[in-house]
Every structure is written in C-alpha cells, then in structure tokens.
Design a protein around this motif. Structure first.
Motif, PDB file in Angstrom:
ATOM      1  N   GLN A 107       0.823  -1.213   0.000  1.00  0.00           N
ATOM      2  CA  GLN A 107       0.000   0.000   0.000  1.00  0.00           C
ATOM      3  C   GLN A 107       0.856   1.261   0.000  1.00  0.00           C
ATOM      4  O   GLN A 107       0.437   2.301  -0.493  1.00  0.00           O
ATOM      5  CB  GLN A 107      -0.941   0.009   1.200  1.00  0.00           C
ATOM      6  CG  GLN A 107      -2.070  -0.987   1.092  1.00  0.00           C
ATOM      7  CD  GLN A 107      -2.793  -1.205   2.413  1.00  0.00           C
ATOM      8  OE1 GLN A 107      -2.428  -0.662   3.449  1.00  0.00           O
ATOM      9  NE2 GLN A 107      -3.818  -2.046   2.381  1.00  0.00           N
ATOM     10  N   HIS A 108       2.062   1.165   0.524  1.00  0.00           N
ATOM     11  CA  HIS A 108       2.973   2.309   0.545  1.00  0.00           C
ATOM     12  C   HIS A 108       3.906   2.316  -0.659  1.00  0.00           C
ATOM     13  O   HIS A 108       4.867   3.088  -0.702  1.00  0.00           O
ATOM     14  CB  HIS A 108       3.759   2.342   1.858  1.00  0.00           C
ATOM     15  CG  HIS A 108       2.908   2.787   3.010  1.00  0.00           C
ATOM     16  ND1 HIS A 108       2.629   4.108   3.259  1.00  0.00           N
ATOM     17  CD2 HIS A 108       2.238   2.080   3.949  1.00  0.00           C
ATOM     18  CE1 HIS A 108       1.842   4.210   4.311  1.00  0.00           C
ATOM     19  NE2 HIS A 108       1.589   2.986   4.744  1.00  0.00           N
ATOM     20  N   GLY A 109       3.616   1.455  -1.631  1.00  0.00           N
ATOM     21  CA  GLY A 109       4.342   1.481  -2.899  1.00  0.00           C
ATOM     22  C   GLY A 109       5.580   0.607  -2.971  1.00  0.00           C
ATOM     23  O   GLY A 109       6.376   0.738  -3.907  1.00  0.00           O
ATOM     24  N   PHE A 110       5.759  -0.296  -2.012  1.00  0.00           N
ATOM     25  CA  PHE A 110       6.930  -1.172  -2.013  1.00  0.00           C
ATOM     26  C   PHE A 110       6.528  -2.566  -2.466  1.00  0.00           C
ATOM     27  O   PHE A 110       5.791  -3.259  -1.779  1.00  0.00           O
ATOM     28  CB  PHE A 110       7.559  -1.211  -0.616  1.00  0.00           C
ATOM     29  CG  PHE A 110       7.920   0.152  -0.096  1.00  0.00           C
ATOM     30  CD1 PHE A 110       8.960   0.868  -0.673  1.00  0.00           C
ATOM     31  CD2 PHE A 110       7.201   0.727   0.928  1.00  0.00           C
ATOM     32  CE1 PHE A 110       9.294   2.132  -0.209  1.00  0.00           C
ATOM     33  CE2 PHE A 110       7.524   1.993   1.399  1.00  0.00           C
ATOM     34  CZ  PHE A 110       8.568   2.695   0.831  1.00  0.00           C
ATOM     35  N   ALA A 111       7.006  -2.957  -3.626  1.00  0.00           N
ATOM     36  CA  ALA A 111       6.672  -4.264  -4.203  1.00  0.00           C
ATOM     37  C   ALA A 111       7.721  -5.288  -3.786  1.00  0.00           C
ATOM     38  O   ALA A 111       8.912  -4.962  -3.677  1.00  0.00           O
ATOM     39  CB  ALA A 111       6.604  -4.167  -5.716  1.00  0.00           C
TER      40      ALA A 111
END
Length: 130
Positions: A93-97
């Motif tokens: 959700q915070h953009g860390f894949a």
C-alpha cells in the motif's frame, strides 16, 4: 538476567526515504530522533518493548558509499498468517513491491523487499525456532 538490546546502525544518504519505508511501510515506531548532533541527523525505529532497534543516520555534506548485497538481510519473523498478510499488504500500500530473493529459501514462506538504499528485508511467515 537482563537481555542485551541490539542496535543495528547504518548510514544513509536519504533519511526521509528510509523513514517512509521502515516507519510507514514496515510499521516500525520512531523511538528517538535527533538533528545536528555533531553534524549528524538520525532516527531510531523499532517497537518499544522489542530488544532491538534500527538506527539510520545522515551526515550533512557527506555522501555515503552504499554497498548492499542481496544476501545481507534483516529478517522479521511473523508467525501468524493474518498478521503477516497485513504486514505485506501495508508495504504494498505504501508502494513497495516484493522482489525476488537471491536465496530462493526466503521466497518459500516470505516476501523480500528492497529499501530505498537497496538493502533487503524479509517478512517471513514462520516462527523463529532458535
């Protein structure tokens, strides 16, 4: 007997980016922060009752040579599946894949993430058995 506390300290060139990763994505709390202490800014992150914390520092006017290695890991064991799924979802959700682990062992029960400096952390859905 008192249990020793562990501090893992590492310099960075981008303290705000690491805060976003470890505080917002990973869900660690800011335990202490400082500015311009002998030319250094820093933050300590962890959980208030945990016997460890992470410290990241940045020095004004100084560039750190980063040397991440894919086998240099911080592993967080999260045994409860629902809690682990929430931790993985918060990172995403915070953009860390997730990234593929260098050692495929870590992909069996976990997900690996690269922090903004290129160092890897693993969220492992297992109980630490040692």
């Amino acid at each position: 007997m008192l249990v020793p506390k562990l501090r893992v300290a590492r310099p960075t060139n981008d303290l705000p980016a690491l805060l976003r990763f470890y505080r917002d994505g990973l869900g660690l709390s800011v335990l202490y922060a400082f500015e311009n202490h002998d030319g250094f800014d820093g933050v300590m992150l962890g959980h208030a009752q945990a016997p460890y914390h992470l410290e990241f520092t940045a020095q004004a006017g100084h560039t750190v040579e980063l040397r991440p290695n894919p086998e240099q890991l911080l592993v967080f064991y999260i045994p409860e599946r629902a809690e682990w799924q929430l931790a993985v979802a918060r990172m995403q959700q915070h953009g860390f894949a997730p990234v593929a682990a260098y050692n495929p062992y870590w992909d069996q029960l976990g997900h690996t993430f690269a922090d903004p400096d290129g160092y890897h952390i693993v969220l492992q859905n297992a109980d630490w058995q040692f």
